[in-house]
Enzyme design. Structure first.
Site, mmCIF file in Angstrom:
data_model
loop_
_atom_site.group_PDB
_atom_site.id
_atom_site.type_symbol
_atom_site.label_atom_id
_atom_site.label_comp_id
_atom_site.label_asym_id
_atom_site.label_seq_id
_atom_site.Cartn_x
_atom_site.Cartn_y
_atom_site.Cartn_z
ATOM 1 C CG ASP A 44 -63.728 52.517 81.896
ATOM 2 O OD1 ASP A 44 -64.150 52.982 82.969
ATOM 3 O OD2 ASP A 44 -63.041 53.178 81.089
ATOM 4 C CE1 TYR A 49 -61.424 56.681 76.768
ATOM 5 C CE2 TYR A 49 -62.485 54.579 77.183
ATOM 6 C CZ TYR A 49 -61.669 55.603 77.599
ATOM 7 O OH TYR A 49 -61.095 55.520 78.833
ATOM 8 C CE LYS A 74 -63.561 56.634 81.784
ATOM 9 N NZ LYS A 74 -63.382 55.704 80.663
ATOM 10 C CG HIS A 107 -62.794 61.365 79.856
ATOM 11 N ND1 HIS A 107 -63.132 60.693 78.709
ATOM 12 C CD2 HIS A 107 -61.598 60.848 80.230
ATOM 13 C CE1 HIS A 107 -62.191 59.817 78.405
ATOM 14 N NE2 HIS A 107 -61.238 59.896 79.322
#
Ligand code: A2P
Length: 282
Positions: A44, A49, A74, A107
């Site tokens: 994930d 990120y 996301k 997200h």
């Protein structure tokens, strides 16, 4: 690895490895590769990120067939709106080095959300994304967006652990057959949670650690969990939860631990301002 079925019949490994806050250019590569070696088949990540390229490289270098690995990413807020979202999806696929993504989420619930969702729906219809979903969606936000959605989201990824059980949200999601995914399943290492008496006594009974008891409980609740660990032993342990079963009474004792106080409130305007200001590219 046990799997769950999503509302579009796609299967998803019940536990995934979360790479939130693991930096790119090395650490996220090492962590993803270690997780795949430990037996994880569900990673994930997120554009936000900033480690999709490390995740993609580790998946390639693992030698494991792409079809055996479930990848979630996301879309970040900066790429919301229909046109930007189309580009954002392409960028994620390029950074990950894949020609399809298993699950792609919006997200955060701000900005031109529905424009971005339309782009996800199109990528889903085109087969570029096998399932699409939402994240950080509360009951109020669900009521705001749901009528404009043509494709039913497969998942809603929210904060969830024994202290944050999202009972009202779960009811609404279950009515729509949207499966919950848990971020911070271990309370982000919260000692009060990991040292909780009920959890520690179950850990003793089953010869497991507190984290494993929590993750087993989450599994039996029918929720997908995304634990994070940079420690190889704990990483392995966190998927070694399928050889015991909590009783109905033990499940109830865990359900009684809910404090209903999430650390993150998506409806707080201060969060909206802060997150809308986070840029991940020019
Ligand atoms: P570490 O990386 O040293 O294992 P969350 O997934 O809820 O964000 O929690 C992650 C935090 O929980 C990290 O600090 C991680 O530390 C710790 N952690 C991961 N697995 C376990 C476990 N089985 N028992 C206790 N702590 C854990």
């Amino acid at each position: 690895m046990k799997t769950f079925e999503l509302n579009n019949k796609q299967t998803i490994p019940a536990v995934g490895f979360g790479v939130f806050m693991i930096p790119n250019d090395g650490p996220a590569y090492d962590a993803t590769l270690a997780a795949l070696k430990a037996g994880y088949r569900h990673i994930d990540t997120a554009a936000g990120y900033c480690n999709e390229s490390d995740v993609g490289k580790a998946i390639k270098d693992s030698g494991i067939d792409r079809s055996e690995i479930f990848i979630t990413s996301k879309l970040w807020l900066q790429d919301y709106g229909y046109e930007n979202a189309k580009k954002g999806i392409e960028t994620s696929m390029k950074l990950l080095g894949v020609d399809y993504i298993d699950l792609y989420l919006l997200h955060q619930p701000y900005g031109d959300y529905l424009g971005a969702w339309k782009a996800l729906e199109e990528a889903y219809q085109a087969g570029k994304i096998k399932s699409i979903g939402i994240s950080n969606i509360t009951v109020n936000l669900w009521n705001k967006f749901k009528d404009a959605m043509t494709v039913m989201p497969a998942v809603n990824q929210v904060e969830f652990n024994p202290f944050v059980q999202q009972k009202e949200l779960r009811k609404v999601m279950a009515e729509n057959n949207i499966r919950l995914e848990a971020w911070y399943p271990l309370g982000h290492g919260n000692k009060d949670l990991l040292e909780n008496e009920t959890i520690v006594s179950l850990a003793k009974k089953y010869h497991k650690n507190a984290g494993q008891i929590i993750l087993r409980w989450i599994y039996q609740e029918g929720v997908i969990s995304l634990p994070k660990s940079t420690n190889e032993e704990r990483m392995k342990g966190n998927i070694d939860i399928f050889d015991f079963e909590l009783t109905d009474e033990e499940m109830k004792a865990m359900q009684a631990l809910d404090t209903n106080k999430p650390s993150h409130n998506p409806e707080d305007p201060a969060n909206e301002t802060r997150l809308m200001g986070l840029k991940i590219h020019e």
